[in-house]
Design a protein around this motif. Sequence first.
Motif, PDB file in Angstrom:
ATOM      1  N   TRP A   1      -3.888  21.383  90.255  1.00 42.47           N
ATOM      2  CA  TRP A   1      -2.530  21.466  90.252  1.00 42.47           C
ATOM      3  C   TRP A   1      -2.230  22.785  89.364  1.00 42.47           C
ATOM      4  O   TRP A   1      -1.430  23.546  89.643  1.00 42.47           O
TER       5      TRP A   1
ATOM      6  N   ASP B   1      -0.894  26.726  90.404  1.00 39.51           N
ATOM      7  CA  ASP B   1       0.133  27.084  89.804  1.00 39.51           C
ATOM      8  C   ASP B   1      -0.381  28.523  89.048  1.00 39.51           C
ATOM      9  O   ASP B   1       0.535  29.552  89.038  1.00 39.51           O
TER      10      ASP B   1
ATOM     11  N   PHE C   1      -0.664  31.296  91.909  1.00 34.56           N
ATOM     12  CA  PHE C   1       0.497  31.770  92.521  1.00 34.56           C
ATOM     13  C   PHE C   1       1.686  31.933  91.580  1.00 34.56           C
ATOM     14  O   PHE C   1       2.809  32.273  91.930  1.00 34.56           O
ATOM     15  N   ASN C   2       0.933  32.154  90.552  1.00 32.98           N
ATOM     16  CA  ASN C   2       2.043  32.582  89.143  1.00 32.98           C
ATOM     17  C   ASN C   2       3.310  31.665  89.017  1.00 32.98           C
ATOM     18  O   ASN C   2       4.521  32.131  89.065  1.00 32.98           O
ATOM     19  N   ASN C   3       3.087  30.387  88.976  1.00 33.81           N
ATOM     20  CA  ASN C   3       4.304  29.695  89.119  1.00 33.81           C
ATOM     21  C   ASN C   3       4.411  28.719  87.714  1.00 33.81           C
ATOM     22  O   ASN C   3       4.931  27.728  87.695  1.00 33.81           O
ATOM     23  N   LEU C   4       3.636  29.547  86.627  1.00 29.76           N
ATOM     24  CA  LEU C   4       4.022  28.927  85.312  1.00 29.76           C
ATOM     25  C   LEU C   4       5.108  29.385  84.518  1.00 29.76           C
ATOM     26  O   LEU C   4       5.107  29.031  83.293  1.00 29.76           O
ATOM     27  N   GLY C   5       6.022  30.074  84.995  1.00 30.87           N
ATOM     28  CA  GLY C   5       7.175  30.633  84.600  1.00 30.87           C
ATOM     29  C   GLY C   5       7.161  31.786  83.599  1.00 30.87           C
ATOM     30  O   GLY C   5       6.235  32.562  83.964  1.00 30.87           O
ATOM     31  N   SER C   6       8.096  32.023  82.774  1.00 30.00           N
ATOM     32  CA  SER C   6       8.318  33.171  82.144  1.00 30.00           C
ATOM     33  C   SER C   6       7.231  33.446  81.125  1.00 30.00           C
ATOM     34  O   SER C   6       7.077  34.532  80.530  1.00 30.00           O
TER      35      SER C   6
ATOM     36  N   PRO D   1       3.763  32.050  80.899  1.00 32.75           N
ATOM     37  CA  PRO D   1       2.503  31.268  81.207  1.00 32.75           C
ATOM     38  C   PRO D   1       1.446  30.607  80.435  1.00 32.75           C
ATOM     39  O   PRO D   1       0.926  29.694  80.604  1.00 32.75           O
TER      40      PRO D   1
ATOM     41  N   ARG E   1       0.966  22.066  79.362  1.00 32.59           N
ATOM     42  CA  ARG E   1       0.510  21.059  80.166  1.00 32.59           C
ATOM     43  C   ARG E   1      -0.810  20.387  79.933  1.00 32.59           C
ATOM     44  O   ARG E   1      -0.744  19.281  80.375  1.00 32.59           O
TER      45      ARG E   1
END
Length: 230
Positions: A15, A19, A22-27, A29, A36
């Motif tokens: 998971w 992330d 797809f660069n979904n770790l926020g401002s 990373p 996490r």
Amino acid sequence: MRSLTIVACLIPLLWILIDIAFNNLGSNPIQALHIRLGDWSLRFLWLTLAVTPIQTMTKWRGMANYRQLLGLYAFFYATLHVLTYLLVDHSLIWRIIGIDIIESTYIWFGVLAYIIVFLLALSSPKWAKKRMGKTWKKLHRFIYIAAVAAIIHYYWQLKGNLAEPLFYLIIVVLLLGFRLAVWFKNYQFNKMMIPTGQRVLSVQAKQVVMPESIRARQAILQKSRLKRKP
């Protein structure tokens, strides 16, 4: 079942990797990745602690087989957490790492927790358990210290965000309370059994001694009777 558990324990890592892709770790990373991985290490740590209470309540002996596996995954995610700090966050610049450790008190608790988990992982194989003997159990009781140190580390790292650290702390306190209650119950039971054992031994001793004393009395009576005869 064990193979399914191994795969399931790798889902959080998959998971996280998705992330990252797809660069979904926020401002921030790096910080998100760091936190996490630490979260999952702590989650597997309290899952390891939960095995014994669940086994005690359900009487399912097979749960013990998963304690080692969950503990090793706690070590695995903790190691990824540490490597992220060293490689990604500080690029192995040891001077900066040293200054950060000295100046950031929360890291001390993280280091303490990781050292304990590292030692527990090293001593997890069966040959290590046999070689260490009673010391193995004493060492593995330090897992509670590791859990508390990890929670303090987590709380200070989040700079005052109490929600999740408090949740983990409550779980660890409940699990520790359960272990203490079981220990106290066993201690009281063993304490009550000691006088019973002593009484059994004394009764057995009397049973052995009584026939000899009766024979001695009978011999004395026979002698006295013979003396009275003309």
